[in-house]
Design a protein around this motif. Structure first.
Motif, PDB file in Angstrom:
ATOM      1  N   SER A  15       0.839  -1.203   0.000  1.00  0.00           N
ATOM      2  CA  SER A  15       0.000   0.000   0.000  1.00  0.00           C
ATOM      3  C   SER A  15       0.870   1.248   0.000  1.00  0.00           C
ATOM      4  O   SER A  15       2.082   1.170   0.207  1.00  0.00           O
ATOM      5  N   ILE A  17       3.159   4.419  -0.150  1.00  0.00           N
ATOM      6  CA  ILE A  17       4.459   4.708  -0.762  1.00  0.00           C
ATOM      7  C   ILE A  17       5.132   3.406  -1.207  1.00  0.00           C
ATOM      8  O   ILE A  17       5.743   3.338  -2.272  1.00  0.00           O
ATOM      9  N   LEU A  60       7.467  -7.222  10.991  1.00  0.00           N
ATOM     10  CA  LEU A  60       8.805  -6.679  11.253  1.00  0.00           C
ATOM     11  C   LEU A  60       9.012  -6.270  12.711  1.00  0.00           C
ATOM     12  O   LEU A  60      10.117  -5.886  13.095  1.00  0.00           O
ATOM     13  N   ASN A  86      10.850   0.755   4.050  1.00  0.00           N
ATOM     14  CA  ASN A  86       9.692   1.655   3.904  1.00  0.00           C
ATOM     15  C   ASN A  86       8.649   1.446   5.007  1.00  0.00           C
ATOM     16  O   ASN A  86       8.000   2.394   5.428  1.00  0.00           O
ATOM     17  N   TYR A 158       6.546   9.493  17.138  1.00  0.00           N
ATOM     18  CA  TYR A 158       6.770   9.247  15.705  1.00  0.00           C
ATOM     19  C   TYR A 158       7.961  10.065  15.204  1.00  0.00           C
ATOM     20  O   TYR A 158       8.878   9.532  14.571  1.00  0.00           O
ATOM     21  N   VAL A 190       2.456  12.889   2.106  1.00  0.00           N
ATOM     22  CA  VAL A 190       2.282  12.092   0.892  1.00  0.00           C
ATOM     23  C   VAL A 190       0.839  11.595   0.870  1.00  0.00           C
ATOM     24  O   VAL A 190       0.309  11.171   1.904  1.00  0.00           O
ATOM     25  N   THR A 192      -1.473   9.106   0.803  1.00  0.00           N
ATOM     26  CA  THR A 192      -1.590   7.647   0.974  1.00  0.00           C
ATOM     27  C   THR A 192      -2.795   7.380   1.885  1.00  0.00           C
ATOM     28  O   THR A 192      -3.320   8.313   2.510  1.00  0.00           O
TER      29      THR A 192
HETATM   30  P1  NAD Z   1       1.059   2.871   4.849  1.00  0.00           P
HETATM   31  O1  NAD Z   1       0.395   2.670   6.173  1.00  0.00           O
HETATM   32  O2  NAD Z   1       0.256   2.763   3.599  1.00  0.00           O
HETATM   33  O3  NAD Z   1       2.326   1.907   4.708  1.00  0.00           O
HETATM   34  C1  NAD Z   1       3.058   1.460   5.791  1.00  0.00           C
HETATM   35  C2  NAD Z   1       3.408   0.017   5.531  1.00  0.00           C
HETATM   36  O4  NAD Z   1       4.190  -0.491   6.631  1.00  0.00           O
HETATM   37  C3  NAD Z   1       2.154  -0.863   5.447  1.00  0.00           C
HETATM   38  O5  NAD Z   1       2.263  -1.694   4.313  1.00  0.00           O
HETATM   39  C4  NAD Z   1       2.200  -1.670   6.734  1.00  0.00           C
HETATM   40  O6  NAD Z   1       1.652  -2.935   6.619  1.00  0.00           O
HETATM   41  C5  NAD Z   1       3.717  -1.761   6.954  1.00  0.00           C
HETATM   42  N1  NAD Z   1       3.983  -2.111   8.346  1.00  0.00           N
HETATM   43  C6  NAD Z   1       3.648  -1.422   9.453  1.00  0.00           C
HETATM   44  N2  NAD Z   1       3.998  -2.129  10.545  1.00  0.00           N
HETATM   45  C7  NAD Z   1       4.566  -3.281  10.109  1.00  0.00           C
HETATM   46  C8  NAD Z   1       5.097  -4.423  10.742  1.00  0.00           C
HETATM   47  N3  NAD Z   1       5.112  -4.569  12.079  1.00  0.00           N
HETATM   48  N4  NAD Z   1       5.588  -5.412   9.978  1.00  0.00           N
HETATM   49  C9  NAD Z   1       5.561  -5.307   8.639  1.00  0.00           C
HETATM   50  N5  NAD Z   1       5.064  -4.259   7.967  1.00  0.00           N
HETATM   51  C10 NAD Z   1       4.567  -3.270   8.715  1.00  0.00           C
HETATM   52  O7  NAD Z   1       1.742   4.288   4.965  1.00  0.00           O
HETATM   53  P2  NAD Z   1       2.661   5.140   3.979  1.00  0.00           P
HETATM   54  O8  NAD Z   1       2.170   6.508   4.100  1.00  0.00           O
HETATM   55  O9  NAD Z   1       2.781   4.519   2.648  1.00  0.00           O
HETATM   56  O10 NAD Z   1       4.053   5.068   4.759  1.00  0.00           O
HETATM   57  C11 NAD Z   1       5.220   4.431   4.268  1.00  0.00           C
HETATM   58  C12 NAD Z   1       6.447   5.018   4.986  1.00  0.00           C
HETATM   59  O11 NAD Z   1       6.543   6.398   4.673  1.00  0.00           O
HETATM   60  C13 NAD Z   1       6.366   4.918   6.513  1.00  0.00           C
HETATM   61  O12 NAD Z   1       7.650   4.617   7.022  1.00  0.00           O
HETATM   62  C14 NAD Z   1       5.955   6.324   6.913  1.00  0.00           C
HETATM   63  O13 NAD Z   1       6.386   6.651   8.217  1.00  0.00           O
HETATM   64  C15 NAD Z   1       6.667   7.148   5.862  1.00  0.00           C
HETATM   65  N6  NAD Z   1       6.118   8.502   5.643  1.00  0.00           N
HETATM   66  C16 NAD Z   1       4.827   8.656   5.179  1.00  0.00           C
HETATM   67  C17 NAD Z   1       4.365   9.958   4.982  1.00  0.00           C
HETATM   68  C18 NAD Z   1       2.969  10.231   4.454  1.00  0.00           C
HETATM   69  O14 NAD Z   1       2.565  11.400   4.443  1.00  0.00           O
HETATM   70  N7  NAD Z   1       2.219   9.222   4.020  1.00  0.00           N
HETATM   71  C19 NAD Z   1       5.170  11.039   5.254  1.00  0.00           C
HETATM   72  C20 NAD Z   1       6.462  10.836   5.717  1.00  0.00           C
HETATM   73  C21 NAD Z   1       6.924   9.558   5.899  1.00  0.00           C
END
Ligand code: NAD
Length: 247
Positions: A15, A17, A60, A86, A158, A190, A192
């Protein structure tokens, strides 16, 4: 095995990013390992749609799962060239509400956002180092956050985990060079599923950021494949916030 095959693991790639990263690395010619904690069916479908890709489920937060994830990749492909950390979790807690940021929340976020990326790098270290023998250094990309760079973000736990991930990125870049490069991307907002209902943040990016919008997941994926294609840059935290930090 094709000696030109280069394998990239993208954690949390069913899902947001991570999904864009999986497509981006496949388009850049990598064989992608798709991973998720729970969306097995989605992960298997995605892997079936990408050339020679493999799907692996792993939580993880659990050390045995981290070890199994890397072991399964090496058993299947015999190599790992790019590791994109990620997967990450967030909690929305007002920064002034200190009692809501409980020890359990601190531990949970630290385990997934900091310990897990470190352990995956440690478990993959030999494989990433071997990658350099084919002439291209192994490559680690940690998906951090602008909240780890500036005093901002969904919650203090966070933001602090992402700051720790940024510092770890620099420490590892120093200790693993020249065979492995380690960089981080620090996105701002982002688009998402995680941020779909963050109305205030979307308004902020549309009105204050120079680029006048949140990033699309593909913007972050494009930056990641660019970093992977480069063979020199290491220890950098690339902020991708549409210029919001300039305002
Ligand atoms: P998302 O929730 O769609 O994706 C996060 C992913 O991490 C998911 O697929 C989830 O299943 C996986 N995950 C979480 N805990 C886990 C675990 N214990 N074991 C295995 N997988 C696990 O969110 P996203 O927005 O796509 O975020 C992706 C990355 O980008 C994250 O590290 C987030 O902190 C970072 N980020 C996101 C944003 C934003 O605005 N969306 C901004 C800055 C940073």
């Amino acid at each position: 095995m094709n000696s030109e095959l280069r394998v990239a693991l993208v954690t949390g790639s069913t899902s947001g990013i991570g999904l864009a990263l999986a497509h981006g690395f496949a388009e850049a010619g990598y064989t992608v390992v798709v991973h998720s904690r729970s969306s097995v069916e989605t992960g298997e479908k995605l892997a079936a749609a990408l050339p020679a890709a493999l799907y692996i489920q792993a939580d993880l937060a659990v050390e045995a799962d981290r070890a199994r994830l890397i072991a399964q990749i090496l058993a299947h492909y015999g190599r790992l060239d790019v590791l994109v950390n990620n997967a990450g979790i967030s909690r929305v807690i007002p920064h002034g509400d200190l009692s809501a940021a409980s020890p359990d929340i601190w531990h949970e976020l630290y385990e997934v956002n900091v310990v897990a990326p470190f352990r995956l790098i440690a478990l993959a270290q030999e494989a990433l180092k071997n990658s350099a023998k084919s002439g291209t250094p192994g490559c680690v990309i940690n998906i951090s956050s602008h909240a780890g760079v500036r005093p901002k973000g969904a919650s203090i736990p966070y933001a602090a985990t992402k700051a720790a991930l940024n510092h770890m990125t620099k420490l590892l870049a120093l200790s693993l060079a020249p065979d492995i490069r380690v960089n981080a991307i620090a996105p701002g907002l982002v688009d998402t599923p995680l941020t779909a209902d963050w109305a205030d943040a979307h308004t902020l990016w549309q009105t204050r950021s120079p680029m006048r919008r949140a990033a699309k997941p593909a913007d972050i994926a494009q930056l990641a494949t660019m970093l992977a294609a480069n063979q020199y840059v290491t220890g950098e935290i690339l902020t991708a916030d549409g210029g919001l930090n300039l305002t």
